[in-house]
Enzyme design. Structure first.
Site, mmCIF file in Angstrom:
data_model
loop_
_atom_site.group_PDB
_atom_site.id
_atom_site.type_symbol
_atom_site.label_atom_id
_atom_site.label_comp_id
_atom_site.label_asym_id
_atom_site.label_seq_id
_atom_site.Cartn_x
_atom_site.Cartn_y
_atom_site.Cartn_z
ATOM 1 N N LYS A 1 0.821 -1.215 0.000
ATOM 2 C CA LYS A 1 0.000 0.000 0.000
ATOM 3 C C LYS A 1 0.852 1.261 0.000
ATOM 4 O O LYS A 1 0.462 2.264 -0.583
ATOM 5 C CB LYS A 1 -0.950 0.006 1.202
ATOM 6 C CG LYS A 1 -2.090 -0.995 1.037
ATOM 7 C CD LYS A 1 -3.241 -0.712 1.979
ATOM 8 C CE LYS A 1 -4.409 -1.620 1.647
ATOM 9 N NZ LYS A 1 -5.553 -1.451 2.521
ATOM 10 N N LYS B 1 -4.228 -8.779 -6.227
ATOM 11 C CA LYS B 1 -5.496 -9.102 -5.569
ATOM 12 C C LYS B 1 -6.596 -8.112 -5.971
ATOM 13 O O LYS B 1 -6.314 -6.937 -6.168
ATOM 14 C CB LYS B 1 -5.239 -9.124 -4.060
ATOM 15 C CG LYS B 1 -6.251 -8.443 -3.206
ATOM 16 C CD LYS B 1 -5.920 -8.518 -1.753
ATOM 17 C CE LYS B 1 -6.351 -7.240 -1.047
ATOM 18 N NZ LYS B 1 -7.755 -6.898 -1.176
ATOM 19 N N LYS C 1 -10.659 -2.934 -3.201
ATOM 20 C CA LYS C 1 -11.522 -1.751 -3.273
ATOM 21 C C LYS C 1 -10.734 -0.558 -3.785
ATOM 22 O O LYS C 1 -11.267 0.319 -4.429
ATOM 23 C CB LYS C 1 -12.015 -1.386 -1.870
ATOM 24 C CG LYS C 1 -13.029 -2.314 -1.306
ATOM 25 C CD LYS C 1 -13.612 -1.677 -0.040
ATOM 26 C CE LYS C 1 -13.886 -2.736 0.987
ATOM 27 N NZ LYS C 1 -12.813 -2.865 1.974
HETATM 28 P P1 ATP Z 1 -8.623 -2.129 0.720
HETATM 29 O O1 ATP Z 1 -8.085 -2.215 -0.690
HETATM 30 O O2 ATP Z 1 -9.120 -0.760 1.107
HETATM 31 O O3 ATP Z 1 -7.701 -2.756 1.742
HETATM 32 P P2 ATP Z 1 -10.041 -4.595 0.503
HETATM 33 O O4 ATP Z 1 -10.715 -4.842 -0.773
HETATM 34 O O5 ATP Z 1 -8.736 -5.278 0.760
HETATM 35 O O6 ATP Z 1 -9.928 -3.024 0.700
HETATM 36 P P3 ATP Z 1 -10.825 -5.029 3.260
HETATM 37 O O7 ATP Z 1 -11.916 -4.253 3.876
HETATM 38 O O8 ATP Z 1 -9.419 -4.632 3.562
HETATM 39 O O9 ATP Z 1 -11.055 -4.986 1.664
HETATM 40 O O10 ATP Z 1 -10.998 -6.555 3.588
HETATM 41 C C1 ATP Z 1 -12.227 -7.109 4.089
HETATM 42 C C2 ATP Z 1 -12.163 -8.625 4.030
HETATM 43 O O11 ATP Z 1 -12.182 -9.056 2.654
HETATM 44 C C3 ATP Z 1 -10.889 -9.221 4.640
HETATM 45 O O12 ATP Z 1 -11.229 -10.432 5.326
HETATM 46 C C4 ATP Z 1 -10.021 -9.539 3.445
HETATM 47 O O13 ATP Z 1 -9.110 -10.594 3.695
HETATM 48 C C5 ATP Z 1 -11.080 -9.936 2.424
HETATM 49 N N1 ATP Z 1 -10.598 -9.694 1.070
HETATM 50 C C6 ATP Z 1 -10.245 -8.495 0.551
HETATM 51 N N2 ATP Z 1 -9.863 -8.643 -0.732
HETATM 52 C C7 ATP Z 1 -9.975 -9.966 -1.024
HETATM 53 C C8 ATP Z 1 -9.724 -10.748 -2.198
HETATM 54 N N3 ATP Z 1 -9.306 -10.181 -3.295
HETATM 55 N N4 ATP Z 1 -9.967 -12.084 -2.121
HETATM 56 C C9 ATP Z 1 -10.413 -12.673 -0.991
HETATM 57 N N5 ATP Z 1 -10.664 -11.991 0.148
HETATM 58 C C10 ATP Z 1 -10.445 -10.652 0.137
HETATM 59 MG MG MG Z 2 -7.601 -4.814 2.520
#
Ligand code: ATP
Ligand code: MG
Length: 335
Positions: A113, A196, A199
């Protein structure tokens, strides 16, 4: 006997996507039957990067709506916003004094990040994992369902719990277990099979959102990156083709089937047919969630009432844990 307890969180940092659903929320829905669950909208984690203050509360409501629309029972489980339970931050400070710089320096999420801009990111982004440890341990949670990307933070949480117990000669904190479940524990970007799904990815076409309508889902899956070959015939072959494996894993997770079976069904077939089927399946699962989310978002009072009740239940659980920690550490205040 105390039922095994779950804590997990989702950030209100953007629109929820298929990775959040398959890696986390879908599993919450199953696990709520067996565990006492605390599901948290982790808004304090979200502000480790800039969030528009005029939108954050609405985004927090949106995650709550997504939990409920996906099938989490708001009566049976505790749904709340992290910022509303001050014990998380209080315990995080104590964990900042337990965790070592070297441990946090190894966190790959921070490196990803922060990128090349390390000197300019917030201190919060660096210390985020100690707050995550506090989120979990302030409820003495025993299990934490997360996507694969959070595994390293969970290991750090275990190290913090262990070191606290050793430092203070106690066995107060449980050593929580990660629950990384299903066939899509790490959903990858639709544009790049080595990144990955996130968001915070600037490309809208990198992810399928829970709020996407039918047409958008079809378009995004059609445009998803693949290679010119037909579908792989074995796991070994799929593993060498990350974009193909990603789509196969998504199909498997959405249909509650093993990836191996999906590979057998589509071995040697053209991507166009598979993508059509994947779009149909995605729409079948996501459309009802999306519709229910929209309905719930119309009822702000209902969502706020749930979060208020959740806050009260969460504080009731967290407060005695924090008091005990203060006592163990010798932070006695005016007593
Ligand atoms: P950010 O990019 O802001 O970190 P994010 O998409 O990673 O957002 P989080 O809110 O950080 O979302 O994660 C929420 C949950 O979703 C966590 O349990 C994380 O492990 C899971 N998660 C996030 N992205 C993935 C992915 N690509 N595949 C599987 N699980 C995911
Ligand atoms: Mg995350």
């Amino acid at each position: 006997m105390l039922k095994n307890r779950i804590l997990s969180g989702v950030q209100p940092s953007g629109d929820l996507h298929l990775g959040n659903y398959l890696g986390a929320i879908k599993n919450f829905v199953t696990l709520q039957k067996e565990y006492e669950c605390f599901f948290c909208v982790v808004d304090l984690h979200a502000i480790t990067v800039w969030q528009d203050p005029t939108k954050l509360a609405q985004k927090t409501r949106e995650v709550t709506a997504a939990f409920i629309a996906s099938g989490i029972d708001p009566e049976k489980n505790t749904l709340f916003a992290q910022s509303q339970v001050p014990q998380h931050s209080q315990l995080a400070w104590i964990f900042n004094c337990v965790a070592r710089m070297g441990w946090l320096n190894r966190m790959t999420q921070f490196k990803d990040k922060a990128g090349k801009d390390r000197e300019n990111v917030s201190v919060g982004l660096f210390s985020y994992p100690t707050l995550m440890a506090a989120d979990i341990l302030v409820y003495l949670a025993t299990h934490v369902p997360v996507g694969e990307d959070q595994k390293q933070h969970l290991e750090l949480t275990r190290d913090i719990a262990q070191k606290f117990n050793n430092d203070f000669n106690t066995n107060f904190f449980p050593i929580p277990e990660p629950l990384i479940l299903g066939e899509a524990t790490r959903v990858m970007s639709l544009r790049d099979g080595t990144k990955k799904m996130s968001k915070s990815d600037p490309s809208d076409y990198s992810r399928i959102m829970l709020s996407d309508d039918k047409d958008k889902i079809i378009k995004k899956i059609k445009k998803a990156k693949t290679d010119p070959l037909p579908l792989p015939s074995s796991i070994e072959e799929a593993e060498k083709r990350p974009e193909s494996l990603n789509l196969l894993n998504i199909y498997a997770a959405l249909s509650d089937t093993e990836t191996k079976k999906i590979i057998n069904n589509y071995a040697g077939k053209e991507f166009s047919k598979f993508k059509n089927d994947l779009a149909d399946l995605s729409i079948e699962i996501i459309a009802p969630i999306s519709l229910e989310m929209k309905k719930l978002m119309q009822d702000r009072v209902y969502l706020d009432d749930i979060m208020k009740a959740g806050k009260t239940k969460a504080i009731k659980a967290a407060e005695p844990v924090l008091s005990k920690v203060y006592e163990i550490v010798g932070l006695s205040g005016e007593k």
